[in-house]
Design an enzyme around this catalytic site. Structure first.
Site, mmCIF file in Angstrom:
data_model
loop_
_atom_site.group_PDB
_atom_site.id
_atom_site.type_symbol
_atom_site.label_atom_id
_atom_site.label_comp_id
_atom_site.label_asym_id
_atom_site.label_seq_id
_atom_site.Cartn_x
_atom_site.Cartn_y
_atom_site.Cartn_z
ATOM 1 N N THR A 1 0.857 -1.190 0.000
ATOM 2 C CA THR A 1 0.000 0.000 0.000
ATOM 3 C C THR A 1 0.893 1.241 0.000
ATOM 4 O O THR A 1 1.899 1.294 0.706
ATOM 5 C CB THR A 1 -0.947 0.013 1.225
ATOM 6 O OG1 THR A 1 -1.752 -1.157 1.172
ATOM 7 C CG2 THR A 1 -1.857 1.236 1.215
ATOM 8 N N PHE B 1 1.238 5.145 0.746
ATOM 9 C CA PHE B 1 0.676 6.213 1.587
ATOM 10 C C PHE B 1 1.330 7.537 1.201
ATOM 11 O O PHE B 1 2.505 7.550 0.809
ATOM 12 C CB PHE B 1 0.970 5.952 3.064
ATOM 13 C CG PHE B 1 0.307 4.719 3.628
ATOM 14 C CD1 PHE B 1 0.807 3.454 3.369
ATOM 15 C CD2 PHE B 1 -0.813 4.835 4.438
ATOM 16 C CE1 PHE B 1 0.202 2.315 3.896
ATOM 17 C CE2 PHE B 1 -1.432 3.704 4.977
ATOM 18 C CZ PHE B 1 -0.924 2.442 4.689
HETATM 19 O O1 LIG Z 1 -7.355 -0.681 7.897
HETATM 20 C C1 LIG Z 1 -6.145 -0.458 7.991
HETATM 21 O O2 LIG Z 1 -5.399 -1.095 8.717
HETATM 22 C C2 LIG Z 1 -5.585 0.633 7.207
HETATM 23 O O3 LIG Z 1 -4.557 1.124 7.539
HETATM 24 C C3 LIG Z 1 -6.302 1.049 5.956
HETATM 25 C C4 LIG Z 1 -5.823 0.339 4.709
HETATM 26 C C5 LIG Z 1 -6.408 1.039 3.451
HETATM 27 O O4 LIG Z 1 -7.081 2.045 3.520
HETATM 28 O O5 LIG Z 1 -6.157 0.521 2.353
HETATM 29 C C6 LIG Z 1 -4.372 0.450 4.601
HETATM 30 C C7 LIG Z 1 -3.606 -0.550 4.150
HETATM 31 C C8 LIG Z 1 -4.172 -1.834 3.716
HETATM 32 O O6 LIG Z 1 -4.142 -1.796 2.309
HETATM 33 C C9 LIG Z 1 -5.569 -2.018 4.138
HETATM 34 C C10 LIG Z 1 -6.275 -1.023 4.673
#
Ligand SMILES: O=C(O)C(=O)C[C@]1(C(=O)O)C=C[C@@H](O)C=C1
Length: 417
Positions: free
Chosen positions: A292, A294
């Protein structure tokens, strides 16, 4: 500490209505040397990009000269991920084991106009402790205080109101795609992207101690996490109802708080430890390279540089819809600037353009806002020229940020976060 939630924002609604000079809480806005911030803001606040190409190029020239003068002072401020300088103390993650309960996420009513200013950088993220976003905040700012917020919007506002110094928010995942809500919020708010961080995401299936797969009737998690594990859940026989909640760690906390023996959560191993759950399956993301991305957000932009790889994010629109897209893309292609991301979102101010074809009827075209990330720094002349050209084709253009790429060595999500 509290988690920020929407109900905390009654006071914010008021704050947003008062005059800008009364609007700010916390210390006065930082004055940036050489007047750099002002000029960059003029450049970046798309509506304020010069009214002509000459204006724009003039702004770029000023920006470039400031960049050079800043680079020359030898004051580089480079940290591991984002090139920002931080007053370092220790990352205050929530302790594990039989220690005090983790902090509650901030809510809208928690956003009081009198924040306490400690010495460490305060970094807002969406979710509760144990969320991947908390890990991303720790990677982006290793020596910071992580502030949980219950919604993305709250994280944006906490920075605007000086309750947090930065926000670290997900924008896209390698399997699940874009987190559209954050693209929309980037446009609505006036924060700057000052860095990016890419986090390998390693999911687990969690349940209360003693609970076996046969007892389960549903799996709950963040929608992105559910979509990142869709195939593996089916393969492992977890063919139960899926339910979306606000964040992965929140799902684990919900099961623990309500003693739910028929429900599993998809979340991190750290969430299992924090909320006392067992790991039924580990590494259940559909691809081991599950990452992911950020973005790090701040009230002020950082100074773009040319001595390390930079990325720039822009957003633009045109009154005549998609017809300009080819011209915009060619402004980058002719200068050998690679695009790393393109995203389109509904143009909320004007979602539909109606064209009357008289006898043929009425054509209804959807209107879009486009987001582009490209592999160049705003300190580079080729990037400035590309944007000067893009500005000629678009009715609205804003630079969301020019920031160092996350160049940390690649390691697939083999370890738990
Ligand atoms: O729910 C979490 O733990 C988050 O940090 C959010 C979140 C997102 O928004 O995509 C962040 C990373 C992962 O891909 C899954 C969820």
């Amino acid at each position: 500490m509290h988690t920020l939630t929407p109900s905390s924002f009654n006071s914010l609604t008021y704050l947003n209505r008062v005059q800008p000079s009364q609007n700010r809480v916390g210390p006065p806005r930082r004055t940036v040397k050489c007047g750099y911030s002002l000029e960059f803001s003029n450049l970046t606040h798309g509506f304020g990009v010069g009214s002509s190409r000459a204006d724009f190029q003039h702004s770029c020239a000023i920006l470039a000269s400031k960049v050079i003068s800043q680079q020359d002072d030898g004051n580089h401020h480079v940290s591991a991920v984002n090139g920002e300088s931080t007053a370092a103390t220790n990352l205050q993650l929530v302790p594990l084991g039989n220690k005090p309960l983790p902090p509650k996420p901030l809510t809208i009513t928690d956003l009081s106009p009198a924040p306490i200013h400690g010495s460490s950088l305060r970094v807002a993220y969406q979710g509760v402790p144990g969320a991947y976003s908390e890990a991303a905040a720790g990677k982006a700012y290793p020596n910071s205080e992580a502030i949980p917020c219950d919604q993305f919007e709250v994280a944006f506002q906490s920075v605007e109101l000086w309750i947090a110094d930065r926000a670290v928010l997900p924008v896209e995942n390698s399997l699940g795609g874009s987190i559209h809500r954050n693209y929309d919020l980037l446009l609505r708010h006036r924060l700057h992207i000052v860095g990016e961080v890419q986090l390998p995401v390693h999911h687990c299936i969690l349940a209360l101690p003693g609970v076996r797969k046969e007892y389960l009737t549903r799996v709950i998690s963040h929608p992105q996490a559910l979509s990142q594990c869709e195939n593996t859940l089916t393969k492992l026989g977890f063919n139960f109802a899926r339910e979306a909640v606000d964040d992965t760690a929140g799902a684990a906390e919900f099961i623990a708080t309500n003693n739910l023996r028929d429900t599993a959560a998809i979340a991190s191993a750290r969430a299992a430890e924090l909320y006392g759950l067992n790991i039924l399956a580990d590494g259940i993301q559909d691809d081991p390279n599950n990452v992911t991305r950020f973005v790090m957000l701040a009230r002020e932009p950082i100074i773009p540089r040319t001595d390390r790889p930079f990325k720039t994010s822009i957003v633009f629109a045109h009154d005549n819809g998609t017809s300009v897209l080819f011209k915009v893309l060619s402004a980058f292609a002719f200068r050998n600037i690679s695009l790393t991301k393109i995203e389109s979102r509904p143009h909320r101010g004007r979602p539909i353009r109606v064209e009357d074809g008289e006898s043929e009827g009425t054509a209804k075209h959807f209107e879009y806002i486009f987001y582009i990330d490209f592999d160049a720094s705003m300190a580079e002349v080729r990037a400035q020229n590309a944007l000067a050209e893009v500005q000629e084709f678009t009715s609205f253009l804003r630079v969301l940020g020019s920031y160092p790429m996350d160049m940390t060595p690649w390691s697939p999500s083999s370890s738990s976060h």
